[in-house]
Design a protein around this motif. Sequence first.
Motif, PDB file in Angstrom:
ATOM      1  N   PHE A 100       0.985  -2.939  -3.694  1.00 26.95           N
ATOM      2  CA  PHE A 100       0.931  -3.990  -2.667  1.00 26.95           C
ATOM      3  C   PHE A 100       2.294  -4.657  -2.502  1.00 26.95           C
ATOM      4  CE2 PHE A 100       0.605  -8.642  -2.162  1.00 26.95           C
ATOM      5  CZ  PHE A 100       0.148  -8.714  -0.856  1.00 26.95           C
ATOM      6  N   TYR A 101       2.937  -4.988  -3.620  1.00 27.11           N
ATOM      7  CA  TYR A 101       4.235  -5.665  -3.534  1.00 27.11           C
ATOM      8  C   TYR A 101       5.341  -4.721  -3.066  1.00 27.11           C
ATOM      9  CZ  TYR A 101       2.517 -10.051  -5.437  1.00 27.11           C
ATOM     10  OH  TYR A 101       1.848 -11.242  -5.603  1.00 27.11           O
ATOM     11  N   VAL A 102       5.241  -3.440  -3.413  1.00 22.68           N
ATOM     12  CA  VAL A 102       6.205  -2.471  -2.874  1.00 22.68           C
ATOM     13  C   VAL A 102       6.072  -2.401  -1.353  1.00 22.68           C
ATOM     14  CG1 VAL A 102       6.800  -0.017  -2.742  1.00 22.68           C
ATOM     15  CG2 VAL A 102       6.401  -1.062  -4.965  1.00 22.68           C
ATOM     16  N   CYS A 103       4.825  -2.339  -0.860  1.00 21.72           N
ATOM     17  CA  CYS A 103       4.592  -2.304   0.590  1.00 21.72           C
ATOM     18  C   CYS A 103       5.140  -3.568   1.254  1.00 21.72           C
ATOM     19  CB  CYS A 103       3.109  -2.161   0.885  1.00 21.72           C
ATOM     20  SG  CYS A 103       2.425  -0.543   0.490  1.00 21.72           S
ATOM     21  N   ALA A 104       4.873  -4.725   0.629  1.00 14.96           N
ATOM     22  CA  ALA A 104       5.363  -5.986   1.188  1.00 14.96           C
ATOM     23  C   ALA A 104       6.892  -6.008   1.214  1.00 14.96           C
ATOM     24  CB  ALA A 104       4.821  -7.162   0.374  1.00 14.96           C
ATOM     25  N   HIS A 105       7.506  -5.533   0.140  1.00 17.51           N
ATOM     26  CA  HIS A 105       8.966  -5.444   0.038  1.00 17.51           C
ATOM     27  C   HIS A 105       9.521  -4.585   1.174  1.00 17.51           C
ATOM     28  CE1 HIS A 105      12.874  -5.060  -2.003  1.00 17.51           C
ATOM     29  NE2 HIS A 105      12.768  -3.745  -1.881  1.00 17.51           N
ATOM     30  N   PHE A 106       8.909  -3.426   1.381  1.00 19.79           N
ATOM     31  CA  PHE A 106       9.383  -2.516   2.433  1.00 19.79           C
ATOM     32  C   PHE A 106       9.125  -3.101   3.821  1.00 19.79           C
ATOM     33  CE2 PHE A 106       8.662   1.052   5.369  1.00 19.79           C
ATOM     34  CZ  PHE A 106       9.921   1.618   5.335  1.00 19.79           C
ATOM     35  N   LEU A 107       7.978  -3.748   4.022  1.00 21.28           N
ATOM     36  CA  LEU A 107       7.657  -4.301   5.333  1.00 21.28           C
ATOM     37  C   LEU A 107       8.581  -5.452   5.714  1.00 21.28           C
ATOM     38  CD1 LEU A 107       3.756  -4.177   5.308  1.00 21.28           C
ATOM     39  CD2 LEU A 107       5.310  -2.843   6.744  1.00 21.28           C
TER      40      LEU A 107
END
Length: 217
Positions: A100-107
Amino acid sequence: MATHVLPTPDKPAAPRAGAGKLGWLVPAIVTGGLVPAVVLAARAARGDLGANPIAEAMNQLGLLALVLLVLSLAATPLQIVTGWKWPIRIRKSLGLLGFFYVCAHFLVYAVVDQSLALRAIASDITKRPFILVGFAGFVLLLPLAATSTAKALKRMGFARWKRLHRLAYVVAILGVVHFVMRVKKDVTEPAIYGAVLAGLFLIRIMNWARERGNKRG
């Protein structure tokens, strides 16, 4: 001297009596894991992320992702060393929180920083090595998240599922390398995560060697 033989740490545990006693554990981990995201969103809404809010948000989200991924990888070594069962129960939750945090970081990077300019994003990925490394880690996480369910495990079979999910260590290594390349000069903090990963590797290797020796014996 009697030896205590632990169950195979990566194999899903069979249901056992009293398992419901820790039914609160996964909800607590998920709730606690989402608190930093709420705090970060509140800080962003107040304009409290400093002179470069986008960079601060990306840095915080990336660090949270790495911490959670390393914690998920620590579950099995912790079981190996202590014999505790509860770390395995929260391993998937920690891994999915990390995702989830990787996705948020990328987004934040793709949507807020780059305004979804696909050419600019592609150029960044190909021309800036630290972004390429981080993006590679993100891509490798996708099949792990997609196969995190019991249904996926049953469909793939345990052996194939286990081989695929060994990529989690590769992802964590890429995360540490991404961190090192991002900070450039003071690599103390990413080096700590690298040392923790190395320790987790060592425990897994020693356990594998012990199990192999027991089979031969």
